[in-house]
Scaffold this motif. Structure first.
Motif, PDB file in Angstrom:
ATOM      1  N   SER A  36     -36.891-107.963   4.600  1.00 27.85           N
ATOM      2  CA  SER A  36     -38.306-107.628   4.472  1.00 27.85           C
ATOM      3  C   SER A  36     -38.847-107.011   5.753  1.00 27.85           C
ATOM      4  O   SER A  36     -39.617-106.052   5.719  1.00 27.85           O
ATOM      5  CB  SER A  36     -39.109-108.883   4.126  1.00 27.85           C
ATOM      6  OG  SER A  36     -40.496-108.627   4.219  1.00 27.85           O
ATOM      7  N   ASN A  38     -37.076-105.506   7.974  1.00 24.79           N
ATOM      8  CA  ASN A  38     -36.241-104.368   8.347  1.00 24.79           C
ATOM      9  C   ASN A  38     -35.663-104.547   9.746  1.00 24.79           C
ATOM     10  O   ASN A  38     -35.800-103.693  10.612  1.00 24.79           O
ATOM     11  CB  ASN A  38     -37.031-103.064   8.253  1.00 24.79           C
ATOM     12  CG  ASN A  38     -36.127-101.844   8.286  1.00 24.79           C
ATOM     13  OD1 ASN A  38     -34.915-101.963   8.163  1.00 24.79           O
ATOM     14  ND2 ASN A  38     -36.718-100.672   8.479  1.00 24.79           N
ATOM     15  N   VAL A 139     -52.763-109.789   3.889  1.00 27.00           N
ATOM     16  CA  VAL A 139     -51.573-109.057   3.457  1.00 27.00           C
ATOM     17  C   VAL A 139     -51.642-108.808   1.954  1.00 27.00           C
ATOM     18  O   VAL A 139     -51.409-107.694   1.480  1.00 27.00           O
ATOM     19  CB  VAL A 139     -50.296-109.846   3.805  1.00 27.00           C
ATOM     20  CG1 VAL A 139     -49.099-109.260   3.074  1.00 27.00           C
ATOM     21  CG2 VAL A 139     -50.061-109.836   5.308  1.00 27.00           C
ATOM     22  N   ALA A 142     -53.997-106.039   0.459  1.00 20.61           N
ATOM     23  CA  ALA A 142     -53.733-104.605   0.637  1.00 20.61           C
ATOM     24  C   ALA A 142     -53.664-103.910  -0.716  1.00 20.61           C
ATOM     25  O   ALA A 142     -52.973-104.387  -1.622  1.00 20.61           O
ATOM     26  CB  ALA A 142     -52.411-104.416   1.389  1.00 20.61           C
TER      27      ALA A 142
ATOM     28  N   PRO B  98     -41.333-102.034   7.924  1.00 18.71           N
ATOM     29  CA  PRO B  98     -40.783-103.071   7.046  1.00 18.71           C
ATOM     30  C   PRO B  98     -40.597-102.573   5.622  1.00 18.71           C
ATOM     31  O   PRO B  98     -41.064-101.494   5.260  1.00 18.71           O
ATOM     32  CB  PRO B  98     -41.841-104.182   7.112  1.00 18.71           C
ATOM     33  CG  PRO B  98     -43.076-103.521   7.614  1.00 18.71           C
ATOM     34  CD  PRO B  98     -42.644-102.386   8.465  1.00 18.71           C
ATOM     35  N   ASP B  99     -39.903-103.364   4.819  1.00 19.22           N
ATOM     36  CA  ASP B  99     -39.574-103.004   3.438  1.00 19.22           C
ATOM     37  C   ASP B  99     -40.847-102.824   2.617  1.00 19.22           C
ATOM     38  O   ASP B  99     -41.539-103.791   2.298  1.00 19.22           O
ATOM     39  CB  ASP B  99     -38.702-104.121   2.849  1.00 19.22           C
ATOM     40  CG  ASP B  99     -38.331-103.823   1.401  1.00 19.22           C
ATOM     41  OD1 ASP B  99     -38.589-102.702   0.938  1.00 19.22           O
ATOM     42  OD2 ASP B  99     -37.770-104.729   0.757  1.00 19.22           O
ATOM     43  N   GLN B 100     -41.127-101.562   2.235  1.00 20.71           N
ATOM     44  CA  GLN B 100     -42.350-101.282   1.492  1.00 20.71           C
ATOM     45  C   GLN B 100     -42.271-101.770   0.047  1.00 20.71           C
ATOM     46  O   GLN B 100     -43.281-101.788  -0.653  1.00 20.71           O
ATOM     47  CB  GLN B 100     -42.642 -99.781   1.522  1.00 20.71           C
ATOM     48  CG  GLN B 100     -42.925 -99.259   2.928  1.00 20.71           C
ATOM     49  CD  GLN B 100     -44.139 -99.906   3.583  1.00 20.71           C
ATOM     50  OE1 GLN B 100     -45.258 -99.737   3.133  1.00 20.71           O
ATOM     51  NE2 GLN B 100     -43.894-100.682   4.641  1.00 20.71           N
ATOM     52  N   GLY B 101     -41.086-102.170  -0.384  1.00 20.09           N
ATOM     53  CA  GLY B 101     -40.962-102.718  -1.727  1.00 20.09           C
ATOM     54  C   GLY B 101     -41.281-104.198  -1.781  1.00 20.09           C
ATOM     55  O   GLY B 101     -41.396-104.787  -2.860  1.00 20.09           O
ATOM     56  N   CYS B 102     -41.437-104.803  -0.603  1.00 16.85           N
ATOM     57  CA  CYS B 102     -41.753-106.233  -0.518  1.00 16.85           C
ATOM     58  C   CYS B 102     -43.258-106.388  -0.306  1.00 16.85           C
ATOM     59  O   CYS B 102     -43.875-105.605   0.414  1.00 16.85           O
ATOM     60  CB  CYS B 102     -40.987-106.846   0.657  1.00 16.85           C
ATOM     61  SG  CYS B 102     -41.601-108.450   1.192  1.00 16.85           S
ATOM     62  N   VAL B 103     -43.816-107.393  -0.968  1.00 14.51           N
ATOM     63  CA  VAL B 103     -45.265-107.585  -0.883  1.00 14.51           C
ATOM     64  C   VAL B 103     -45.691-107.786   0.571  1.00 14.51           C
ATOM     65  O   VAL B 103     -46.666-107.192   1.039  1.00 14.51           O
ATOM     66  CB  VAL B 103     -45.701-108.801  -1.732  1.00 14.51           C
ATOM     67  CG1 VAL B 103     -47.212-108.905  -1.749  1.00 14.51           C
ATOM     68  CG2 VAL B 103     -45.144-108.690  -3.128  1.00 14.51           C
ATOM     69  N   ILE B 104     -44.962-108.638   1.267  1.00 15.35           N
ATOM     70  CA  ILE B 104     -45.293-108.876   2.673  1.00 15.35           C
ATOM     71  C   ILE B 104     -45.049-107.618   3.497  1.00 15.35           C
ATOM     72  O   ILE B 104     -45.905-107.179   4.267  1.00 15.35           O
ATOM     73  CB  ILE B 104     -44.441-110.038   3.225  1.00 15.35           C
ATOM     74  CG1 ILE B 104     -44.672-111.314   2.412  1.00 15.35           C
ATOM     75  CG2 ILE B 104     -44.759-110.264   4.690  1.00 15.35           C
ATOM     76  CD1 ILE B 104     -45.984-111.979   2.653  1.00 15.35           C
ATOM     77  N   GLY B 105     -43.886-107.033   3.308  1.00 11.93           N
ATOM     78  CA  GLY B 105     -43.554-105.841   4.085  1.00 11.93           C
ATOM     79  C   GLY B 105     -44.559-104.716   3.879  1.00 11.93           C
ATOM     80  O   GLY B 105     -44.844-103.948   4.796  1.00 11.93           O
ATOM     81  N   TYR B 106     -45.112-104.665   2.687  1.00 13.23           N
ATOM     82  CA  TYR B 106     -46.073-103.598   2.396  1.00 13.23           C
ATOM     83  C   TYR B 106     -47.420-103.846   3.065  1.00 13.23           C
ATOM     84  O   TYR B 106     -48.050-102.930   3.604  1.00 13.23           O
ATOM     85  CB  TYR B 106     -46.263-103.480   0.886  1.00 13.23           C
ATOM     86  CG  TYR B 106     -47.230-102.395   0.480  1.00 13.23           C
ATOM     87  CD1 TYR B 106     -46.843-101.063   0.413  1.00 13.23           C
ATOM     88  CD2 TYR B 106     -48.555-102.708   0.169  1.00 13.23           C
ATOM     89  CE1 TYR B 106     -47.722-100.069   0.053  1.00 13.23           C
ATOM     90  CE2 TYR B 106     -49.455-101.711  -0.195  1.00 13.23           C
ATOM     91  CZ  TYR B 106     -49.035-100.400  -0.248  1.00 13.23           C
ATOM     92  OH  TYR B 106     -49.919 -99.414  -0.604  1.00 13.23           O
ATOM     93  N   GLY B 107     -47.879-105.083   3.029  1.00 18.74           N
ATOM     94  CA  GLY B 107     -49.237-105.349   3.501  1.00 18.74           C
ATOM     95  C   GLY B 107     -49.353-105.846   4.927  1.00 18.74           C
ATOM     96  O   GLY B 107     -50.451-105.926   5.475  1.00 18.74           O
ATOM     97  N   ILE B 108     -48.219-106.180   5.546  1.00 13.78           N
ATOM     98  CA  ILE B 108     -48.304-106.860   6.850  1.00 13.78           C
ATOM     99  C   ILE B 108     -48.848-105.946   7.942  1.00 13.78           C
ATOM    100  O   ILE B 108     -49.620-106.395   8.815  1.00 13.78           O
ATOM    101  CB  ILE B 108     -46.918-107.419   7.249  1.00 13.78           C
ATOM    102  CG1 ILE B 108     -47.003-108.278   8.502  1.00 13.78           C
ATOM    103  CG2 ILE B 108     -45.923-106.303   7.476  1.00 13.78           C
ATOM    104  CD1 ILE B 108     -47.546-109.649   8.282  1.00 13.78           C
ATOM    105  N   ALA B 111     -52.663-105.464   7.757  1.00 12.83           N
ATOM    106  CA  ALA B 111     -53.308-106.740   8.050  1.00 12.83           C
ATOM    107  C   ALA B 111     -53.292-107.026   9.550  1.00 12.83           C
ATOM    108  O   ALA B 111     -54.321-107.328  10.158  1.00 12.83           O
ATOM    109  CB  ALA B 111     -52.608-107.863   7.287  1.00 12.83           C
TER     110      ALA B 111
END
Lengths: 144, 144
Positions: A36, A38, A139, A142, B98-108, B111
């Motif tokens: 996640s 990376n 998060v 978003a 970070p991994d844009q396919g992961c919810v956290i990775g996308y929004g972190i 945030a």
DNA sequence: GCCGTCGTAACGGTTAGTGTTACGACCGAC
DNA sequence: GTCGGTCGTAACACTAACCGTTACGACGGC
């Protein structure tokens, strides 16, 4: 040196574990978190190891092993994470002590230390005002 | 982050020039400042060069050359000095996205950027509240 | 016993800060 | 016009920190 990303990666990991546990899983692996964020699983294990020493997370070894939160997301602040992974002060004084025979050289370190301490205390208050629950909420807020 | 001492040395130099001018001297040399700060004249010239680009000090070349303040000590804040010598942000985000396919990775990142920006804005307000005149006053207030 | 994961050592690459040497550019003093 | 002192800046080495990676032993559920 330009700023480092230790606080960012550590907060990422804690938020990830927190969300994963809310989805019903018992533990998260460093491999999953590293994917996640990376980065490399060892980087995650190193950072989480420091968080474990600070009492923020727990780890289980053996088969079905992984990481779990030791405290609620609401009770973990960015200051907790910061203190666990960032030891040094914000601003450093002189590398070698200035000329003590000079008026400026003599008084500059106490003066700056006092100023820096006040600023850092304020920074710590700011970090203490943000919980990982807050972070996770933002998060998830978003837009996609 | 291991903090660096650029802000400290730059503030030291400005305060030194300011005091030296109050004692009736026209210009200060990097050699003198370096002796007080216990470092190398080139280090001082490099930092003062950045302060000159920011309009805080002036330099004269040739014989009897040296450095002088371009503005009053009262009108120079630690934020001015900080901005002149410390380009980067306080906290860095992920080195690799970070991994844009992961919810956290996308929004972190959005945030954390929002949170970090608020904290840095507060830090800048703190730095802007301290003038080099304040610094010099506290330096001279040190008991011997 | 097997297998997946942690714990950690070890190493190299990158970056930033710092100290140092060197040398040309500049300019007031004479 | 020369001289001497200072800036301006390039170049290099050293150090330290962070980061990524590989490797391997330790551990424990199955």
């Amino acid at each position: 040196m330009s700023a480092n990303s230790r606080l960012t990666i550590a907060a990422h990991a804690v938020a990830w574990i927190g969300l994963y546990q809310r989805q019903g899983h018992a533990v998260a692996t460093s491999e999953q978190i590293a994917t996640s964020a990376n980065t490399n699983p060892v980087v995650i294990r190193r950072l989480l190891g420091e968080l474990r020493r600070a009492g923020l997370v727990e780890s289980r070894r053996g088969a079905g092993a992984g990481w779990a939160l030791a405290r609620d997301l609401e009770s973990i602040t960015l200051l907790d994470v910061h203190d666990a992974v960032e030891p040094g002060p914000l601003f450093a004084l002189h590398r070698s002590t200035p000329d003590q025979g000079c008026v400026i050289g003599y008084g500059i370190q106490p003066a700056l230390r006092g100023i820096y301490d006040g600023i850092e205390e304020n920074l710590r208050r700011e970090l203490a005002g943000v919980t990982l629950e807050d972070v996770l909420r933002e998060v998830l807020a978003a837009p996609r």
